[in-house]
Design a protein around this motif. Structure first.
Motif, mmCIF file in Angstrom:
data_model
loop_
_atom_site.group_PDB
_atom_site.id
_atom_site.type_symbol
_atom_site.label_atom_id
_atom_site.label_comp_id
_atom_site.label_asym_id
_atom_site.label_seq_id
_atom_site.Cartn_x
_atom_site.Cartn_y
_atom_site.Cartn_z
ATOM 1 N N ILE A 96 56.438 -45.375 -48.406
ATOM 2 C CA ILE A 96 57.209 -45.439 -47.163
ATOM 3 C C ILE A 96 58.152 -44.246 -47.055
ATOM 4 O O ILE A 96 58.321 -43.665 -45.965
ATOM 5 N N ALA A 97 58.719 -43.828 -48.177
ATOM 6 C CA ALA A 97 59.583 -42.643 -48.159
ATOM 7 C C ALA A 97 58.796 -41.435 -47.664
ATOM 8 O O ALA A 97 59.287 -40.637 -46.859
ATOM 9 N N ALA A 98 57.537 -41.294 -48.138
ATOM 10 C CA ALA A 98 56.708 -40.163 -47.703
ATOM 11 C C ALA A 98 56.375 -40.274 -46.218
ATOM 12 O O ALA A 98 56.406 -39.270 -45.487
ATOM 13 N N ILE A 99 56.084 -41.516 -45.775
ATOM 14 C CA ILE A 99 55.755 -41.712 -44.353
ATOM 15 C C ILE A 99 56.939 -41.313 -43.476
ATOM 16 O O ILE A 99 56.799 -40.605 -42.469
ATOM 17 N N ILE A 100 58.145 -41.756 -43.911
ATOM 18 C CA ILE A 100 59.338 -41.414 -43.132
ATOM 19 C C ILE A 100 59.528 -39.900 -43.100
ATOM 20 O O ILE A 100 59.839 -39.308 -42.057
ATOM 21 N N SER A 101 59.294 -39.252 -44.245
ATOM 22 C CA SER A 101 59.448 -37.792 -44.287
ATOM 23 C C SER A 101 58.475 -37.120 -43.326
ATOM 24 O O SER A 101 58.826 -36.156 -42.641
ATOM 25 N N PHE A 102 57.231 -37.624 -43.300
ATOM 26 C CA PHE A 102 56.240 -37.068 -42.359
ATOM 27 C C PHE A 102 56.732 -37.182 -40.924
ATOM 28 O O PHE A 102 56.659 -36.241 -40.135
ATOM 29 N N ALA A 103 57.253 -38.395 -40.591
ATOM 30 C CA ALA A 103 57.705 -38.624 -39.222
ATOM 31 C C ALA A 103 58.822 -37.656 -38.857
ATOM 32 O O ALA A 103 58.807 -37.028 -37.797
ATOM 33 N N VAL A 104 59.770 -37.499 -39.797
ATOM 34 C CA VAL A 104 60.908 -36.616 -39.519
ATOM 35 C C VAL A 104 60.441 -35.172 -39.371
ATOM 36 O O VAL A 104 60.811 -34.469 -38.421
ATOM 37 N N ASP A 131 57.992 -30.409 -33.768
ATOM 38 C CA ASP A 131 57.744 -30.476 -32.332
ATOM 39 C C ASP A 131 58.994 -30.088 -31.553
ATOM 40 O O ASP A 131 58.934 -29.322 -30.583
ATOM 41 N N GLY A 132 60.140 -30.604 -32.032
ATOM 42 C CA GLY A 132 61.400 -30.278 -31.369
ATOM 43 C C GLY A 132 61.683 -28.788 -31.408
ATOM 44 O O GLY A 132 62.168 -28.201 -30.437
ATOM 45 N N LEU A 133 61.353 -28.159 -32.541
ATOM 46 C CA LEU A 133 61.561 -26.714 -32.674
ATOM 47 C C LEU A 133 60.701 -25.957 -31.665
ATOM 48 O O LEU A 133 61.167 -25.041 -30.984
ATOM 49 N N LEU A 134 59.423 -26.387 -31.574
ATOM 50 C CA LEU A 134 58.510 -25.733 -30.627
ATOM 51 C C LEU A 134 59.041 -25.866 -29.199
ATOM 52 O O LEU A 134 59.051 -24.897 -28.428
ATOM 53 N N VAL A 135 59.510 -27.070 -28.859
ATOM 54 C CA VAL A 135 60.047 -27.292 -27.512
ATOM 55 C C VAL A 135 61.284 -26.428 -27.285
ATOM 56 O O VAL A 135 61.436 -25.794 -26.237
ATOM 57 N N ALA A 136 62.153 -26.372 -28.302
ATOM 58 C CA ALA A 136 63.395 -25.614 -28.144
ATOM 59 C C ALA A 136 63.110 -24.124 -27.968
ATOM 60 O O ALA A 136 63.748 -23.447 -27.165
#
Lengths: 276, 260
Positions: free
Chosen positions: A241-249, A255-260
């Protein structure tokens, strides 16, 4: 943030102007369900009503995540994953943009290349893995190649469709002003496809993260995908779950960087009237 | 100054959009091409703009045959056709990229004042109303000071009030450099308001039916009896052009001039 605080934020008296307050309240509203569920699960496990072995409570996952971060392991794994995504995304996006532009702009190239590329697209990308491993070895090159293939298709399709969809009437204005070929590309065609290109890059990036998981699950000594497999083999759901959360973040941040980065070029789409 | 010499246009599918058009337009003259749909008005304008090639005959501007778009010919289309990613000022100055920023700014702001859009320089096209967008398009076409201005029903999508005020803006800009104007319209009142000469066209194949000289001096008063009389005369010519056409041909003719 606790539930009470969230409720307070929603019921906050009319201090702000109406529109921003409403969007703020709505953004917060999305947190209610996951936070309530997390608190509920934490409470059930703590009270001994539920066994937290297969689905560890948030506190355990948090501790594991903190431990991984403190030991520097998280950084190593995230760095490896990010490097692969960046390399694969760069190659795939470049190839997709160039080929998409060529097939979109030149009918000859379109009838020559597009059928083959569409046929290749029908192959599930993961099916390439055995071949890539034979060709490129089991280390980085085969993983980057898989990610690049995943990124390539959405970018290629998006760019080709955008070029074909350019409003002929606006191109005609360019002709009336006697733009040279180069000026036509720079002043009319590129700005016209920019929004669609950015959307294509974003969906490409999303697929890049999807394929990096596949690549790392199938054999890696580091990376967040490796962490997933490691957690499975050691019977540590908290690590998974820690790895999954890291993936999500990471995915959200990328994506946010690309948008910015691209936002300044798209201000013309994002007008005040739209937000009202 | 602008002359059409037995100009014909037949499309690849065999549609004869224009047949043997011969017409001379003097310097500074405003000519309105009036006619029902499908009489080749738009086709004719596109040939003058150099966007399409004639099948036979030639168009000459000051003795030079037109084969491609020219720098001294401005076009205002039926739709504004602004670039959505450029601000109002950048759109208006699109054809001035060879000038320095300061020169461009001076010309653009002058043109925007003339079309009543001062203070809107930094706005995006999508923030403007349809009438405002068309005014930017007028400024964009006139700011380069063309010798010849072509207009393809530029006000047809607008309401009557907006149209009347745009006629005023257009004439104000026209007064500055007095370009030759060829405009396409199906609105008789618009033709009488703006044109020195009204050319009535007839469809299937597109050809010139009649020419009327507009005797009215500018500024024209839409409510004067003389204006009414000229308008009636133009209407009568238009009616006759439609009556002379065989009824069974009408439907096919409607598609004839559709270049898209």
């Amino acid at each position: 943030m606790s539930v009470l605080e969230i409720a307070a934020a929603i019921d906050e008296p009319e201090r702000r102007p109406a529109a921003p307050r409403r969007s703020y309240g709505l953004a917060i509203a999305g947190f209610v369900l996951p936070v309530v569920l997390a608190i509920l699960w934490e409470g059930l496990v703590a009270a001994g009503i539920a066994n937290g072995r297969l689905m560890p409570p948030p506190s355990v996952v948090g501790r594991t995540l903190w431990g991984l971060a403190a030991s520097g392991e998280l950084l190593t794994h995230a760095g490896a994953t990010l490097w692969r995504v960046a390399a694969g995304f760069g190659l795939g996006a470049l190839a997709g943009t160039v080929l998409g532009a060529v097939t979109g702009a030149l009918p000859v190239a379109r009838s020559l290349l597009d059928p083959t590329l569409q046929a290749l697209r029908a192959i599930p990308s993961i099916a390439w893995v055995p071949l890539f491993i034979l060709w490129l070895g089991i280390f980085e090159a085969s993983k980057v190649a898989l990610i690049a293939v995943g990124v390539f298709f959405p970018v290629y399709l998006g760019v080709a469709a955008a070029i074909q969809g350019i409003d002929r009437k606006i191109v005609e204005v360019g002709r009336v002003f006697r733009l040279s070929r180069l000026a036509m590309v720079r002043r009319v065609l590129l700005p016209a496809i920019l929004p669609a290109w950015i959307v294509a890059l974003r969906s490409g990036l999303g697929l890049g993260f999807m394929f990096v998981v596949a690549a790392e699950i199938m054999g890696a000594s580091e990376g967040l995908g490796y962490l997933l497999v490691d957690g499975q083999q050691l019977g540590r759901p908290d690590t998974i779950i820690a790895a999954i959360i890291s993936f999500a973040v990471l995915g959200k941040l990328a994506d946010g960087l690309l948008v910015a980065i691209t936002r300044p070029f798209l201000t013309w789409q994002d007008t005040a009237r739209d937000k009202l | 100054m602008l002359s059409f010499d037995r100009l014909s246009k037949t499309y690849a599918d065999g549609t004869r959009a224009l047949s043997a058009i011969t017409l001379d337009v003097g310097r500074g003259e405003i000519v309105a091409l009036l006619g029902g749909s499908g009489c080749g008005k738009t086709t004719l304008l596109r040939l003058v703009a150099g966007l399409d090639r004639p099948s036979e005959g030639a168009i000459r501007l000051d003795g030079e045959a037109i084969a491609e778009p020219r720098a001294d010919v401005g076009v205002i289309f039926q739709e504004p056709r602004l670039f959505p990613w450029l601000s109002v000022a950048e759109n208006a100055g699109f054809g001035l990229s060879h000038l320095s920023a300061a020169e461009r700014e001076g010309l653009v702001s002058n043109a925007l004042v003339r079309v009543g859009l001062a203070g809107h320089e930094k706005r995006w096209p999508r923030e403007l109303s349809g009438g405002q967008q068309q005014r930017v398009a007028i400024a964009r076409a006139l700011v380069t000071k063309p010798k010849l201005l072509l207009m393809d029903e530029p006000f047809s999508a607008l309401d009557a009030t907006t149209r009347a005020s745009l006629h005023g803006h257009l004439l104000a800009l026209w007064q500055e450099s007095r370009p030759t104007v060829v405009m396409v319209t199906h609105d008789v009142e618009e033709a009488v308001t703006l044109a020195d000469r009204i050319v009535v066209m007839q469809p299937k194949p597109g050809r010139i039916f009649d020419e009327l000289d507009n005797p009215l001096a500018r500024p024209r008063d839409r409510l004067s009896p003389a204006f009414e009389a000229t308008k009636r005369e133009a209407l009568r010519a238009l009616d006759r052009s439609l009556r002379d056409e065989a009824p069974h041909q009408q439907k096919a003719a409607e598609t004839a001039g559709m270049w898209w």
